[in-house]
Motif scaffolding. Structure first.
Motif: not given
Length: 152
Positions: A92-100, A105-118
């Protein structure tokens, strides 16, 4: 690549190629197009209050910086960022990556939505943070098809 993303719970992936229209030529990233990858993933969690789940998401992993908490229309959320450079010899190119990251948390308190922007443009950190924040603010855990379709 898609199979690997699916294995870790990714349910949505968008690849972006953007013209850098900010116009600040002093930023090294402005020499060419900006690349980004946006993913939405689900993680199973132990049952806990949603605020606790959101806090655990950023405190349980190493390397998270710029950690923040917010009350969004969909409930509590945490935000963080990580930075990395691909390993030498990975091909892979040796460029720095930023992940945001945004953890919702889902209202059922059992799952978590993870949004990632790289992105390969860490010099545009503030702009990408604003984009992820707007996306997170638009999240809803309501089923747009109603209860007859089987829930959210």
């Amino acid at each position: 690549m898609l199979a690997a993303l699916r294995e870790v719970g990714t349910v949505h992936c968008s690849i972006g190629l953007h013209r850098d229209d900010v116009g600040d030529v002093s930023v090294a990233d402005s020499r060419g197009p900006l690349f980004s990858l946006f993913t939405v993933s689900w993680r199973e969690t132990g049952v806990a209050p949603r605020g606790v789940t959101a806090a655990r998401a950023v405190t349980s992993a190493d390397g998270h910086a710029q950690i923040g908490f917010a009350e969004l229309p969909c409930g509590p959320a945490t935000f963080s960022e990580t930075a990395a450079t691909p390993a030498p010899g990975s091909g892979l190119p040796q460029r720095p990556l930023l992940q945001l990251h945004a953890y919702l948390p889902h209202p059922d308190c059992r799952r978590l939505a993870v949004l990632t922007l790289t992105t390969t443009a860490p010099g545009r950190r503030d702009e990408y943070r604003a984009i992820l924040r707007l996306i997170a603010e638009s999240v809803s855990f309501e089923n747009p098809l109603g209860e007859a379709s089987g829930g959210s």
